[in-house]
Motif scaffolding. Structure first.
Motif, PDB file in Angstrom:
ATOM      1  N   LEU A  93       0.834  -1.189   0.000  1.00 49.29           N
ATOM      2  CA  LEU A  93       0.000   0.000   0.000  1.00 49.29           C
ATOM      3  C   LEU A  93       0.875   1.247   0.000  1.00 49.29           C
ATOM      4  O   LEU A  93       2.041   1.212   0.400  1.00 49.29           O
ATOM      5  N   ASP A  94       0.318   2.385  -0.422  1.00 46.86           N
ATOM      6  CA  ASP A  94       1.069   3.632  -0.363  1.00 46.86           C
ATOM      7  C   ASP A  94       1.179   4.094   1.090  1.00 46.86           C
ATOM      8  O   ASP A  94       0.484   3.602   1.979  1.00 46.86           O
ATOM      9  N   ASN A  95       2.064   5.042   1.333  1.00 43.80           N
ATOM     10  CA  ASN A  95       2.371   5.467   2.711  1.00 43.80           C
ATOM     11  C   ASN A  95       1.141   5.970   3.457  1.00 43.80           C
ATOM     12  O   ASN A  95       0.927   5.630   4.632  1.00 43.80           O
ATOM     13  N   ASP A  96       0.307   6.777   2.792  1.00 41.10           N
ATOM     14  CA  ASP A  96      -0.874   7.324   3.460  1.00 41.10           C
ATOM     15  C   ASP A  96      -1.854   6.224   3.837  1.00 41.10           C
ATOM     16  O   ASP A  96      -2.439   6.242   4.928  1.00 41.10           O
ATOM     17  N   SER A  97      -2.051   5.244   2.942  1.00 39.06           N
ATOM     18  CA  SER A  97      -2.984   4.151   3.235  1.00 39.06           C
ATOM     19  C   SER A  97      -2.468   3.278   4.375  1.00 39.06           C
ATOM     20  O   SER A  97      -3.236   2.854   5.244  1.00 39.06           O
ATOM     21  N   LYS A 255      -2.352   7.246  -7.296  1.00 33.92           N
ATOM     22  CA  LYS A 255      -3.300   6.424  -6.553  1.00 33.92           C
ATOM     23  C   LYS A 255      -3.259   4.973  -6.998  1.00 33.92           C
ATOM     24  O   LYS A 255      -3.508   4.060  -6.196  1.00 33.92           O
ATOM     25  N   THR A 256      -2.941   4.731  -8.254  1.00 31.40           N
ATOM     26  CA  THR A 256      -2.941   3.363  -8.772  1.00 31.40           C
ATOM     27  C   THR A 256      -1.551   2.864  -9.129  1.00 31.40           C
ATOM     28  O   THR A 256      -1.425   1.802  -9.736  1.00 31.40           O
ATOM     29  N   ILE A 257      -0.507   3.605  -8.771  1.00 34.25           N
ATOM     30  CA  ILE A 257       0.838   3.249  -9.210  1.00 34.25           C
ATOM     31  C   ILE A 257       1.298   1.923  -8.621  1.00 34.25           C
ATOM     32  O   ILE A 257       2.119   1.211  -9.227  1.00 34.25           O
ATOM     33  N   LYS A 258       0.761   1.539  -7.428  1.00 38.70           N
ATOM     34  CA  LYS A 258       1.150   0.263  -6.825  1.00 38.70           C
ATOM     35  C   LYS A 258       0.519  -0.914  -7.557  1.00 38.70           C
ATOM     36  O   LYS A 258       1.043  -2.022  -7.535  1.00 38.70           O
ATOM     37  N   ASP A 346      -9.149  10.304 -14.226  1.00 38.66           N
ATOM     38  CA  ASP A 346      -8.356   9.187 -13.700  1.00 38.66           C
ATOM     39  C   ASP A 346      -9.166   8.282 -12.778  1.00 38.66           C
ATOM     40  O   ASP A 346      -8.644   7.759 -11.788  1.00 38.66           O
ATOM     41  N   TRP A 347     -10.445   8.070 -13.093  1.00 37.62           N
ATOM     42  CA  TRP A 347     -11.272   7.153 -12.312  1.00 37.62           C
ATOM     43  C   TRP A 347     -11.230   5.782 -12.961  1.00 37.62           C
ATOM     44  O   TRP A 347     -11.453   5.643 -14.170  1.00 37.62           O
ATOM     45  N   SER A 348     -10.977   4.746 -12.169  1.00 39.59           N
ATOM     46  CA  SER A 348     -10.850   3.393 -12.706  1.00 39.59           C
ATOM     47  C   SER A 348     -12.181   2.655 -12.781  1.00 39.59           C
ATOM     48  O   SER A 348     -12.273   1.593 -13.392  1.00 39.59           O
ATOM     49  N   SER A 349     -13.223   3.173 -12.135  1.00 41.58           N
ATOM     50  CA  SER A 349     -14.543   2.556 -12.198  1.00 41.58           C
ATOM     51  C   SER A 349     -15.567   3.641 -12.502  1.00 41.58           C
ATOM     52  O   SER A 349     -15.334   4.829 -12.256  1.00 41.58           O
ATOM     53  N   PRO A 350     -16.743   3.250 -13.046  1.00 37.69           N
ATOM     54  CA  PRO A 350     -17.749   4.254 -13.409  1.00 37.69           C
ATOM     55  C   PRO A 350     -18.519   4.833 -12.229  1.00 37.69           C
ATOM     56  O   PRO A 350     -19.317   5.745 -12.411  1.00 37.69           O
TER      57      PRO A 350
END
Length: 398
Positions: A93-97, A255-258, A346-350
């Motif tokens: 996960l990213d640092n903030d998460s 947000k999605t780089i991981k 940059d939204w991955s879902s609708p």
């Protein structure tokens, strides 16, 4: 007059080009209105330093570390989970998460009492006594629907990891509800008059005002999240000629780089290109926006800085995130489709895009149909019941 050499002092220029002095500490600041070098300045400085609190480095450290949980307890499971590495595990996960999830579990869930009669922390609860009711107790200890939803999500992720790694036989959170979240519109969405008021206030030639206009342009016209916007620079929109801006912006969303390093590409709108070109002399080497110290902004630091610029323009209700919402609203009202909005923002879902398209569609339908509520236009005025028709015929014959 010579500048005062004191800790926490920060100097800027206001929109009139006049130097102003702030005491900046712990991410907050207070302006000093008194002239430097005077007793009044010294008193105001001391009061500001005290009101902003101790710096983190001098705060009193906890007297004891976190407890050591025995093997086979909920707290022990958390320790194993926090150290897990690999795809889709905690350390990926990213640092903030990571910070938010760990704080939610370690400081909030594990410290809830086992029961009203047993003050022992839930972190010491053995696996065999973990139940849906105990999970419900931890979830309901959170204050507010949103906090309960997040706590349930974090507990479920922990227990799902425990099941996958043969620590737990099943996920006891699965059938526990967190309560219905309150329906809100979230951050205030900027209106066109708000944008005009902001630009009118920051219309001066001072560096801060020019930076404020550049920030507004990037937020409104790039379609990027704040955490991505603060990293954008000339290298993300190179043209065919050196030292010139091209016609496209390319970057990988943080947000999605991981999960995936998918490059997004968006056209650089002429209005934004013009704003960037006019701000060329204040751009940073690697990012368009830089702090007074010449360094790139952090996402949180930029949010605080832009918050101050909004307050100066008497727009206390406005935020950086609200500008992105304004862009999505305008695009949806101009008939952008769900998939177009997903590509733009940059939204991955609708799911998020549909929020804006539904609102825009409701507005269009209401705009076309509200005129039907009219006393001067009754389409069915000749439609009468059979007895009424007979009476009318008899009256006409006589």
């Amino acid at each position: 007059m010579a500048e005062t050499k004191l800790p926490f002092i920060s100097r800027e220029e206001n929109r009139h080009g006049t130097p102003v002095v702030f005491v900046r500490r712990n991410g907050r600041r207070i302006r000093i209105h008194e002239p430097e070098g005077t007793p009044a300045f010294a008193r105001a400085y001391a009061e500001a330093v005290e009101s902003l609190g101790e710096p983190p480095s001098k705060r009193r450290k906890p007297t004891s570390d976190l407890p050591v949980y025995p093997k086979g307890t909920l707290g022990w499971l958390g320790v194993q989970y926090f150290a897990s590495r690999g795809k889709d595990e905690f350390m990926s996960l990213d640092n903030d998460s990571r910070r938010a999830r760990r704080n939610s579990l370690e400081k909030d869930c594990f410290t809830v009492a086992l029961s009203d009669d047993d003050p022992e922390h839930m972190g010491f609860c053995p696996f065999k006594y973990l139940s849906g009711q105990k999970m419900k107790r931890m979830i309901e200890a959170a204050d507010g629907p949103g906090a309960r939803t997040n706590r349930r999500k974090h507990l479920s992720a922990l227990c799902a990891w425990g099941v996958e790694n043969n620590h737990l036989p099943s996920n006891p959170v699965r059938d526990i509800k967190s309560g219905r979240a309150e329906a809100t519109d979230g951050y205030y969405t900027w209106q066109i008059p708000d944008v005009q008021q902001f630009l009118a206030f920051h219309s001066g030639a001072a560096r801060r005002s020019r930076k404020a206009r550049l920030a507004l342009g990037l937020l409104l016209f790039s379609g990027s999240r704040r955490q991505d916007m603060v990293t954008l620079g000339k290298q993300h929109c190179r043209g065919s000629v050196p030292d010139q801006i091209g016609d496209w912006i390319s970057y990988v969303p943080k947000k999605t780089i991981k999960k995936r390093r998918t490059m997004v590409q968006k056209p650089l709108l002429p209005v934004l290109k013009k704003i960037i070109t006019e701000s060329w002399d204040i751009l940073g080497a690697m990012t368009f926006l830089i702090t007074e110290q010449g360094k790139p902004f952090t996402a949180a630091g930029f949010g605080n800085w832009f918050r101050d610029r909004c307050d100066e323009a008497d727009l206390q209700q406005c935020t950086a995130h609200g500008l992105k919402k304004a862009g999505a609203t305008i695009a949806a009202e101009n008939r952008a489709t769900v998939h177009e909005l997903m590509a733009m923002f940059d939204w991955s879902s609708p799911r998020m895009a549909e929020v804006y398209t539904r609102k825009a569609e409701q507005k269009r339908l209401a705009g076309g149909a509200m005129g039907l509520i009219s006393l001067d236009r009754i389409v069915n005025e000749d439609c009468r019941t059979e007895p009424d028709a007979v009476v009318a015929h008899a009256q006409k014959s006589s």
